[in-house]
Design a protein around this motif. Structure first.
Motif, PDB file in Angstrom:
ATOM      1  N   UNK A   1       9.423   3.878 -12.956  1.00 48.09           N
ATOM      2  CA  UNK A   1       8.191   3.354 -13.689  1.00 48.09           C
ATOM      3  C   UNK A   1       7.139   2.947 -12.630  1.00 48.09           C
ATOM      4  N   UNK A   2       7.611   2.440 -11.556  1.00 46.93           N
ATOM      5  CA  UNK A   2       6.437   2.184 -10.701  1.00 46.93           C
ATOM      6  C   UNK A   2       5.757   3.333  -9.886  1.00 46.93           C
ATOM      7  N   UNK A   3       6.299   4.449 -10.134  1.00 45.68           N
ATOM      8  CA  UNK A   3       5.869   5.645  -9.280  1.00 45.68           C
ATOM      9  C   UNK A   3       4.203   5.984  -9.492  1.00 45.68           C
ATOM     10  N   UNK A   4       3.857   6.387 -10.653  1.00 45.29           N
ATOM     11  CA  UNK A   4       2.532   7.059 -10.572  1.00 45.29           C
ATOM     12  C   UNK A   4       1.325   6.579  -9.711  1.00 45.29           C
ATOM     13  N   UNK A   5       0.895   5.365  -9.942  1.00 40.40           N
ATOM     14  CA  UNK A   5      -0.523   5.361  -9.056  1.00 40.40           C
ATOM     15  C   UNK A   5       0.053   4.237  -7.844  1.00 40.40           C
ATOM     16  N   UNK A   6       1.241   4.547  -7.228  1.00 40.11           N
ATOM     17  CA  UNK A   6       1.970   3.904  -6.221  1.00 40.11           C
ATOM     18  C   UNK A   6       0.998   3.474  -5.163  1.00 40.11           C
ATOM     19  N   UNK A   7       0.215   4.353  -4.673  1.00 43.70           N
ATOM     20  CA  UNK A   7      -0.420   3.853  -3.365  1.00 43.70           C
ATOM     21  C   UNK A   7      -1.665   2.963  -3.640  1.00 43.70           C
ATOM     22  N   UNK A   8      -2.298   2.921  -4.931  1.00 42.24           N
ATOM     23  CA  UNK A   8      -3.252   2.201  -5.347  1.00 42.24           C
ATOM     24  C   UNK A   8      -2.697   0.812  -5.691  1.00 42.24           C
ATOM     25  N   UNK A   9      -1.607   0.899  -6.483  1.00 40.28           N
ATOM     26  CA  UNK A   9      -0.832  -0.407  -6.758  1.00 40.28           C
ATOM     27  C   UNK A   9      -0.518  -1.007  -5.504  1.00 40.28           C
ATOM     28  N   UNK A  10       0.097  -0.354  -4.645  1.00 41.10           N
ATOM     29  CA  UNK A  10       0.340  -1.177  -3.335  1.00 41.10           C
ATOM     30  C   UNK A  10      -0.717  -1.970  -2.806  1.00 41.10           C
ATOM     31  N   UNK A  11      -1.696  -0.918  -2.650  1.00 47.60           N
ATOM     32  CA  UNK A  11      -3.089  -1.440  -1.990  1.00 47.60           C
ATOM     33  C   UNK A  11      -3.635  -2.760  -2.530  1.00 47.60           C
ATOM     34  N   UNK A  12      -3.501  -2.763  -3.853  1.00 45.59           N
ATOM     35  CA  UNK A  12      -4.289  -3.745  -4.954  1.00 45.59           C
ATOM     36  C   UNK A  12      -3.240  -4.888  -4.602  1.00 45.59           C
ATOM     37  N   UNK A  13      -1.885  -4.745  -4.653  1.00 42.24           N
ATOM     38  CA  UNK A  13      -1.050  -5.926  -4.446  1.00 42.24           C
ATOM     39  C   UNK A  13      -1.103  -6.469  -3.060  1.00 42.24           C
ATOM     40  N   UNK A  14      -1.374  -5.717  -2.235  1.00 44.87           N
ATOM     41  CA  UNK A  14      -1.483  -6.172  -0.958  1.00 44.87           C
ATOM     42  C   UNK A  14      -2.749  -6.902  -0.753  1.00 44.87           C
ATOM     43  N   UNK A  15      -3.714  -6.615  -1.309  1.00 41.52           N
ATOM     44  CA  UNK A  15      -5.223  -7.120  -1.160  1.00 41.52           C
ATOM     45  C   UNK A  15      -4.808  -8.620  -1.921  1.00 41.52           C
ATOM     46  N   UNK A  16      -4.269  -8.382  -3.218  1.00 38.47           N
ATOM     47  CA  UNK A  16      -3.909  -9.792  -3.977  1.00 38.47           C
ATOM     48  C   UNK A  16      -3.283 -10.907  -2.890  1.00 38.47           C
ATOM     49  N   UNK A  17      -2.174 -10.448  -2.515  1.00 39.51           N
ATOM     50  CA  UNK A  17      -1.398 -11.129  -1.515  1.00 39.51           C
ATOM     51  C   UNK A  17      -2.155 -11.774  -0.492  1.00 39.51           C
ATOM     52  N   UNK A  18      -3.001 -11.004   0.178  1.00 41.49           N
ATOM     53  CA  UNK A  18      -3.723 -11.607   1.506  1.00 41.49           C
ATOM     54  C   UNK A  18      -4.752 -12.605   0.954  1.00 41.49           C
ATOM     55  N   UNK A  19      -5.447 -12.287  -0.203  1.00 42.49           N
ATOM     56  CA  UNK A  19      -6.429 -13.054  -0.832  1.00 42.49           C
ATOM     57  C   UNK A  19      -5.907 -14.336  -1.118  1.00 42.49           C
ATOM     58  N   UNK A  20      -4.828 -14.463  -2.032  1.00 45.13           N
ATOM     59  CA  UNK A  20      -4.181 -15.550  -2.436  1.00 45.13           C
ATOM     60  C   UNK A  20      -3.707 -16.513  -1.201  1.00 45.13           C
ATOM     61  N   UNK A  21      -3.298 -15.762  -0.134  1.00 42.37           N
ATOM     62  CA  UNK A  21      -2.777 -16.617   0.985  1.00 42.37           C
ATOM     63  C   UNK A  21      -3.948 -17.105   1.772  1.00 42.37           C
ATOM     64  N   UNK A  22      -5.050 -16.294   1.844  1.00 42.73           N
ATOM     65  CA  UNK A  22      -6.214 -16.903   2.527  1.00 42.73           C
ATOM     66  C   UNK A  22      -6.856 -18.041   1.822  1.00 42.73           C
ATOM     67  N   UNK A  23      -6.708 -17.733   0.584  1.00 47.20           N
ATOM     68  CA  UNK A  23      -7.171 -18.874  -0.289  1.00 47.20           C
ATOM     69  C   UNK A  23      -6.259 -20.191  -0.206  1.00 47.20           C
TER      70      UNK A  23
END
Lengths: 185, 735
Positions: B5-27
């Motif tokens: 289920x997680x497969x199709x846009x895996x690269x993009x989703x990983x990128x977005x997730x990491x960006x979100x994590x970093x953003x929230x941690x930075x905030x």
């Protein structure tokens, strides 16, 4: 899982205190709307009993903010109640070490009062008087209205390091329940 | 399954997730700065980050669960994935844990180092100093106020009101108010003329005042201006109170403020020490947890991607191992694994090709074998092969035709085992077995035996088989039914003899006869009575014998000459009836006939066939002598997919003796006193020239009849003889 264990430890640490400590909390003892001219004004008596932890914080110079929330609701049969008025008064209570005084500031009226004891300060804060709420004309005579008052400790205004604790520790659960009464013209 | 289920846009989703994590941690990190505007959002950020951690935990948990399930089911690549993931987790966790531990240590120690007893003490002392300084000033102002009150007590109320302004200026106070005992304002004067209403003491102050008689305190008045409020009683006849508000010098107020601010700040920090540690630890833990979880999750995905070709390879290998060579593993990446996969594909293709070739070769060998088998099966010669223990390995169709045994059913058994089931073949089978065992080289032998079709003669050739090492691996026996061939050879030889005899003997017979007759004619008159009589007798004997010889020679020539002179369509039943009609009148003989309905047509020479019938009837008549029955039947039979007309011929004469049975159709074989012995030979010759066959029907010789014939000794004349003639039928199309 450090976060979980931290929270768990935290609870374990605080639970016995909360159980053994004296009764604390804020209760709205009575509230009523009085007609003053064409306006309804609020008169409420609140009993403030601070927890050990809150007292300690206050004595260490941390200001506590209290919000007296007020709502006037119109009862509707078929629909949910309509909120006519939603207003609040914010009090700030702070200890001044130099003067050894407690200072209360009503942020609504910007009125500042000093008290040499905490009891006097809380007594002063417990009497909410002459808070103009709603115009008499806004209330129709054939409708049923309710008023509700709640006093809340504004935990979001606490210093940042204290906030996570305040969100989970019963010592900081100082807000009162809603005091609801029916308005009669 | 979670990973799919997680497969199709895996690269993009990983990128977005990491960006979100970093953003929230930075905030969150920014929010911990007290001054930050984000501080109000701190709680929400904390919650969001905690939720993020839970989600990541869920993802990692789902991956671990799925991996555990795959490992349990021993799916391809699952163990390698598990190993790589655990390695990664250990590698990632160890430094992270170390860093976390020391960070916590530094954090706690750092926070603790802010606070120590000296600073604590200094802070308190500073505050006390400020308080003492202010206290001194308050006491001084109190005294001053008391002196003023003293002065006021001597003057009247009206005067006092007037003097108040002077006193205020004198004392340097900012406001001076005279209250009545009840708290009513008697007079008031302020440095600021705009202040009409004086600053009123509160209830608490009044209470203290009444208790102590005076009151002094430092309090912020009006716009948070720090003032010293002094209230003293004025001892007049109507007691009054004098309130004096002294301003605190700006410098002192500022210093006091500064000290108080620092003290409060320090107190607050001290109080929040544990909370501070907790919230920093919380933030640090959250950052570490999220980073770790995200890293583990990404590790799962990356490892799965890395393992994917290995997984395919394992599946492919399993498939190849189980014999499916048409495996093409998809090439997912152009790296070393991709190269490996390509090599694997290359290998499987080669294996598949080799396998196909082997299969084709096997098929070809099989075809060859089948072809040879077909040839063997269709050989007229019977072929039986034996293994080293003389057990039958193969046998062809002709073996069955010759022996009338399904030799194929006895593969793996020896010939001697067949003997018990087929006793009539005991003699040839035993001979072959003996020859097989004895011969070391190619052997050839004629074996004659009595089969179900009468006497059969086999020409057997055996070849022992040797392996390349020289050991005996078996033998092959080829045998041919040469009965007919030998018969034909015999017939041909007899025919030749007969023709020559006829030619050589017949020629001198006529001159002998003529000479004898001439001798008699010439000498009869010249001789005496006795001699003439003897001559006549001798001459008659010569002539008679010559006649007999002529007859015999005619028979011979008859036998020698081809009988099928002209072929016409003949209705065989009509022909039989025609011949029998000539013998019907004979007394004592009864003819039983059975003709099948319809025309039983053959092609042949009617004269020769008529002679066959005559010969047979004559034979029968001679056999039954005086009285008897002759049964003749004509009917259609099917044999080897061909139509034949069969004539059965039975008499109830003495029958044919066992020893004569084999040679009855050979020339000069006769049981009769009179006769050339050519009758049946001619019959056989004619029948064979017509493409037919004749044989003695032994089946009529029922056992009980044979027993009767034996028990009755010489009286065996009722056994009877039977002949069966089969001639190829002529189809109507051929007519």
């Amino acid at each position: 899982m450090p976060i979980l264990s931290t929270l768990l430890c935290f609870f374990c640490l605080w639970w016995p205190i909360s159980v053994s400590a004296d009764e604390f909390g804020v209760v709205v003892k009575s509230a009523e709307m009085k007609l003053q001219g064409d306006n309804y004004v609020l008169a409420a008596d609140v009993d403030y009993q601070l927890s050990m932890r809150a007292k300690e914080a206050l004595e260490n110079g941390i200001p506590l903010y209290w919000i007296v929330q007020l709502k006037v609701l119109q009862h509707r049969d078929m629909l949910w109640n309509k909120t006519l008025v939603e207003d609040s008064i914010r009090y700030k209570i702070q200890y001044h070490a130099l003067l050894n005084m407690y200072r209360i500031k009503n942020e609504h009226t910007s009125e500042v009062t000093n008290f040499s004891t905490l009891t006097a300060a809380l007594d002063s804060m417990s009497k909410v008087r002459d808070f103009s709420v709603i115009d008499k004309a806004a209330l129709a005579p054939d409708q049923q209205y309710f008023a509700a008052v709640k006093v809340k400790l504004d935990r979001d205004s606490l210093p940042l390091p204290l906030r996570p604790t305040a969100y989970v520790s019963p010592q900081w659960f100082l807000s009162s329940a809603w005091y609801v009464w029916s308005l009669t013209n | 399954m979670v990973p799919d289920k997680l497969k199709p846009p895996i690269g993009v989703s990983i990128f977005i997730l990491f960006a979100l994590i970093l953003l929230s941690l930075q905030l969150m990190s920014s929010a911990t700065q007290e001054s930050s505007e984000l501080s109000a959002m701190y709680s929400w950020l904390l919650l969001v980050n905690a939720l993020g951690s839970v989600v990541l935990l869920g993802l990692v948990g789902a991956n671990i669960y799925s991996l555990a399930r795959h490992t349990k089911r021993r799916e391809a690549g699952s163990r390698l994935t598990a190993r790589m993931v655990s390695l990664f987790v250990v590698l990632a966790l160890a430094p992270a844990a170390i860093v976390f531990y020391f960070s916590m240590q530094f954090l706690h120690q750092g926070i603790d180092s802010w606070f120590n007893v000296e600073i604590d003490r200094a802070m308190e002392d500073a505050l006390e100093l400020s308080q003492a300084s202010l206290d001194q000033r308050m006491r001084w102002h109190l005294r001053q106020a008391e002196q003023l009150a003293e002065k006021l007590s001597n003057s009247s109320e009206t005067l006092a009101t007037l003097e108040l302004e002077n006193f205020r200026e004198l004392a340097g106070a900012s406001e001076m108010t005279l209250f009545s005992r009840q708290g009513r304002i008697v007079a008031s004067i302020s440095i600021n003329p705009g202040d009409i209403l004086p600053s009123l003491p509160d209830e608490h102050t009044w209470l203290q005042l009444r208790q102590n008689g005076d009151y002094v305190a430092l309090a912020p008045v009006r716009d948070d201006e720090l003032m010293i409020r002094v209230i003293v009683s004025v001892k007049t006849k109507d007691p009054q109170y004098l309130q004096v508000l002294y301003p605190v010098p700006v410098r002192i107020a500022d210093l006091a403020d500064s000290v108080e601010f620092a003290f409060v700040r320090y107190q607050e920090m001290n109080f929040l020490r544990n909370s501070l540690k907790l919230s920093f630890s919380l933030a640090l833990s959250l950052v570490l947890l999220m980073s770790l979880l995200a890293a583990i999750w990404v590790a799962f995905i990356s490892i799965r991607n890395i393992i994917a070709p290995v997984k395919e390879l394992v599946k492919g290998t399993q498939a190849v191992a189980s014999g499916h060579y048409d495996q093409i593993v998809p090439v997912l990446a152009q790296d070393d694994l991709g190269f490996l996969v390509e090599s694997f594909n290359d290998m499987t293709q080669r294996i598949a090709r080799a396998h196909d070739e082997t299969r084709l070769a096997g098929l070809e060998v099989e075809n060859q074998r089948a072809y040879l088998e077909t040839i063997l099966a269709n050989l007229t010669a019977g072929v039986i092969s034996f293994d080293a223990n003389y057990k039958i390995r193969t046998a062809n169709q002709a073996a069955y035709r010759i022996f009338h045994i399904h030799v194929n059913h006895f593969i793996g058994r020896s010939l001697l085992e067949l003997v018990t089931d087929y006793s009539e073949l005991a003699e040839p089978l035993k001979s072959i077995q003996r020859l097989l065992e004895q011969a070391d080289d190619i052997w050839q032998q004629r074996i004659a035996f009595l089969g179900s079709n009468g006497r059969q003669e086999l020409l057997c050739r055996g070849t022992p088989l040797f392996s390349q090492e020289g050991s005996r691996v078996g033998a092959v026996v080829v045998f041919d039914d040469v009965t007919d061939l030998i018969q034909a050879q015999k017939n041909a030889a007899w025919g030749e003899v007969a023709r020559r005899l006829a030619h050589e003997i017949k020629n001198p017979l006529t001159p002998i006869q003529l000479s004898a007759e001439r001798l008699q004619h010439k000498l009869a008159d010249k001789l005496e009575m006795g001699d003439a009589e003897m001559l006549q007798r001798s001459t008659r004997t010569i002539v008679q014998q010559v006649e007999a010889m002529k007859e015999m020679v005619d028979d011979f020539s008859e036998y020698a000459k081809p009988s099928k002179k002209q072929t016409v369509s003949i209705d065989l039943s009509a022909l039989v009836q025609e011949v029998l009609a000539l013998y019907m009148a004979r007394p004592g003989v009864k003819f039983k006939t059975a003709y099948e309905a319809g025309r039983l047509m053959i092609k042949g020479d009617p004269v020769s066939l008529r002679q066959v019938l005559h010969n047979l009837v004559k034979n029968a008549l001679e056999a039954i002598d005086v009285q008897g029955v002759i049964e003749i039947g004509v009917h259609r039979v099917q044999k080897n997919n061909a139509d034949f007309i069969e004539i059965t011929f039975y008499d109830d004469g003495p029958g044919i003796k066992e020893e004569q049975m084999e040679k009855i159709f050979e020339p000069y074989v006769t049981t009769k006193a009179k006769g050339t012995g050519l009758g049946l030979a001619i019959v056989k010759k004619i029948i064979e020239e017509h493409g037919g066959a004749i044989w003695v029907d032994t089946s009529r010789r029922l056992p009980e009849m044979a027993d009767v014939s034996q028990s009755s000794g010489s009286r065996c004349d009722k056994v009877g003889a039977g002949f069966i003639i089969q001639l190829p039928a002529c189809n109507f199309e051929q007519l």
